[in-house]
Design a protein around this motif. Structure first.
Motif, PDB file in Angstrom:
ATOM      1  N   ILE A 118       0.817  -1.060   0.139  1.00 53.69           N
ATOM      2  CA  ILE A 118       0.020   0.002   0.153  1.00 53.69           C
ATOM      3  C   ILE A 118       0.933   1.261   0.096  1.00 53.69           C
ATOM      4  CG2 ILE A 118      -1.560   1.459   1.323  1.00 53.69           C
ATOM      5  CD1 ILE A 118      -2.998  -1.084   2.269  1.00 53.69           C
ATOM      6  N   TYR A 155      -3.615   4.577   3.320  1.00 47.06           N
ATOM      7  CA  TYR A 155      -3.385   5.213   2.058  1.00 47.06           C
ATOM      8  C   TYR A 155      -3.456   6.826   2.377  1.00 47.06           C
ATOM      9  CZ  TYR A 155      -4.317   7.596  -2.051  1.00 47.06           C
ATOM     10  OH  TYR A 155      -4.539   8.396  -3.318  1.00 47.06           O
ATOM     11  N   PHE A 173      -9.950   0.218  -2.224  1.00 52.77           N
ATOM     12  CA  PHE A 173      -9.247  -0.332  -0.877  1.00 52.77           C
ATOM     13  C   PHE A 173     -10.504  -1.175  -0.072  1.00 52.77           C
ATOM     14  CE2 PHE A 173      -5.763   2.567  -1.241  1.00 52.77           C
ATOM     15  CZ  PHE A 173      -4.795   1.856  -1.341  1.00 52.77           C
TER      16      PHE A 173
END
Length: 633
Positions: free
Chosen positions: A387, A572, A469
């Motif tokens: 990520i 993120y 996500f």
């Protein structure tokens, strides 16, 4: 009502007969010699009846009436009652399979149980997955699903397959396992559910067919299939899981849609498949020949997540089955498995639409950029590191857009004194003030919209990642740092039982706090720059104050919103905002020189500026409006 009366009469008859027999036995007690003779005769009769049954079992019967004579049920009154209730299908209730037994079949991926009563799947377990509490994933268990065919018979009965008994047989077709569930009218007449389970595959063939029932099923009445499922909760946050649990369907040769989050119903034409999608697991029924008309319904079962902790939603599908020559023959498929884009897309049947990747360009970015990129990175890196690396790559690719946005803000800041001078000079003439301001923008090569355009270009990327996500099956139950599961919220503190903050939850997650702090400092930098560059227009709202409020409001809103979201998404945003802050500091300190920008603007102002048609037309219109205003005065 007649059937109930007949049953009652039968019961009364049994009681009377039993009473008479007891009386006769009491008044006519046999001698010991008679008892011995009777026992001997009885034994001979039993042996004779046994021989008759063996002969009858070897003889093929051609009519329903003949079949009943060979049935396992020997009580003639019971046979009469069953015949009155079920007609020809009473035969199925006389077979040894007329019990609530289940047949267990397993593959490498699935463990399935088939119920004799109803012939449908009574249990579906995904062998490679467990839920948040380490309990195996069951899509069907303990009566949360129903599968029923409702039909009429030629002797005016309405029957449901869920109430009737099927006879199971398990065979092999190469490496495949075939389960046949037959609802029999006779040894050669039946309704069959045929399941073919393949190794290493979540999709199995499913066929509904009948043989020899054209004179039994009433073809003038509809034959309807009813499929229901109450979806089990599998995730730590039931409200978050429920947000991604919906009823999807594919119709009219490739179109797809879904029912909303709350109670909803739809009637759809030409449906190719129906999918009961849970957050990370799905059930789907696919057909080779589209169903003409399907009635779909969805109901939310979570009103209070402190109380409603077992099920998320209830799904219902009612669809017609067509008779061909009085017989059923429908070829379909069942999918029971993970809501994983790579697995679903491999079937090439539009099942990837079960995954909410976003519409239009957002879905395109996810399908062709982020899913392959993340799949590549997570192939050799831990998922949390993957990520971070993907976030860095995205920010590097977007850095030219960030640069243009910051340069535009710097230019606006440089010419702010001149804008203020124009505002003061023409404060009583709004039209003239607007003309002069636009002229200054044109000569200086500055556009007030230039700062908005880069932000607009970044929007598809940000929204695509916001969809990516929560839908990334690969993140499920993957740990990183203090987060136990990147597909669920991380927890650094759990509030006492029964205590919960409205809209926030019963726990504190650290990744959303870090992401909120990062976005606060990012907005502090960008909003401060915008406030310094944006002149206050007379008669317009004070944008400076609004932006100042947004600096605090946005992070707080994000903190509440993301506390129950996937920690991978918060990770993120945290890394993304950190990188953006770093890029902007580098741009400000080492790349952008405001003195050079000011000199460049002054140089541009000296050059004759060419006007395009649109600019010239707008200028003429404004001058014309100004002349008319002066004439009125």
């Amino acid at each position: 009502m007649e059937e109930k009366k007949l049953d009652l009469n039968s019961i009364i008859g049994f009681i009377l007969i039993f009473g008479i027999l007891v009386y006769m036995m009491y008044t006519n007690q046999p001698t010991p010699e008679e008892v011995e003779a009777q026992e001997k005769a009885k034994q001979e009769q039993v042996e004779a009846e046994q021989k008759v049954k063996e002969i009858e079992a070897e003889t093929t019967k051609t009519t329903v009436a003949e079949d009943f004579s060979a049935a396992a049920v020997t009580d003639s009154t019971q046979l009469v009652a069953l015949s009155n209730k079920l007609g020809a299908f009473a035969y199925a209730s006389t077979l040894p399979s007329a019990t609530d037994q289940e047949t267990l079949v397993e593959s490498d991926l699935l463990s399935l149980k088939f119920s004799n009563k109803g012939g449908y799947l009574s249990e579906v377990k995904l062998k490679k997955f467990v839920n948040y509490d380490s309990i195996p994933i069951y899509i069907i268990k303990d009566g949360n699903a129903a599968f029923n065919i409702n039909f009429s018979t030629t002797d005016n009965r309405t029957l449901n397959t869920k109430d009737l008994f099927f006879e199971p047989t398990v065979t092999k077709n190469g490496d495949n396992t075939v389960v046949s569930m037959k609802l029999k009218v006779s040894p050669t007449q039946f309704l069959e559910y045929r399941y073919e389970l393949k190794p290493d595959d979540y999709m199995m063939d499913f066929t509904i067919r009948s043989q020899g029932l054209s004179q039994v099923i009433n073809s003038s009445q509809e034959v309807n299939l009813d499929w229901r499922l109450k979806t089990y909760r599998h995730a730590k946050s039931i409200s978050y899981e429920n947000r991604y649990t919906d009823l999807h369907y594919d119709y009219e040769d490739g179109k797809d849609d879904y029912l909303g989050q709350m109670e909803d119903e739809e009637t759809i034409q030409d449906v190719s498949w129906i999918g009961y999608k849970q957050h990370f697991f799905s059930s789907a029924l696919l057909t080779d020949t589209p169903f003409k008309t399907v009635h779909l319904a969805s109901k939310n079962l979570v009103e209070d997540e402190q109380i409603d902790t077992v099920f998320t939603k209830s799904f219902v599908s009612k669809l017609p089955l067509e008779l061909q020559g009085g017989e059923l023959n429908a070829n379909m498929d069942w999918y029971y498995g993970p809501s994983d884009y790579k697995i679903l897309d491999a079937y090439q049947r539009n099942l990837d639409e079960l995954i909410p990747l976003g519409w239009g360009i957002f879905g395109w970015i996810n399908r062709y950029v982020f899913i392959p990129l993340f799949g590549f990175l997570s192939g050799f890196l831990p998922h949390g590191i993957a990520i971070i690396i993907m976030t860095i790559l995205v920010r590097i690719v977007m850095s030219p857009v960030t640069y243009k946005s910051y340069v535009s803000q710097a230019k606006m800041k440089v010419i702010k004194p001149e804008i203020a001078e124009i505002n003061a000079k023409f404060k009583d003439n709004a039209m003239k003030k607007q003309q002069e301001t636009m002229a200054l923008y044109s000569k200086a090569g500055v556009s007030p919209m230039a700062g908005c355009l880069p932000a607009f270009l970044q929007l598809p990327v940000f929204y695509a990642l916001f969809q990516f996500f929560p839908s990334a099956f690969d993140l499920r139950q993957k740990p990183f740092l203090w987060a136990e599961d990147l597909s669920s919220f991380d927890t650094i503190y759990k509030f006492p039982d029964g205590f919960s903050i409205p809209f926030y939850g019963d726990h504190i997650s650290l990744f959303p706090i870090l992401a909120s702090l990062a976005i606060f400092f990012y907005m502090k930098m960008t909003t401060g720059q915008q406030m310094a560059s944006q002149p206050t227009q007379e008669g317009m709202p004070d944008m400076g104050k609004m932006m100042k409020y947004m600096i605090y409001f946005s992070p707080i809103m994000m903190l509440f919103f993301f506390n129950n979201y996937a920690s991978g998404l918060s990770l993120y945003y945290f890394i993304s905002n950190l990188i953006t802050i770093g890029i902007m500091l580098v741009i400000k300190k080492y790349i952008i020189d405001e003195d050079k920008i000011h000199a460049k603007i002054q140089e541009n102002k000296k050059k004759p500026k060419k006007e395009n048609r649109f600019q010239k037309k707008m200028k003429d219109m404004m001058e014309q409006a100004e002349k008319q205003k002066q004439q009125k005065k």
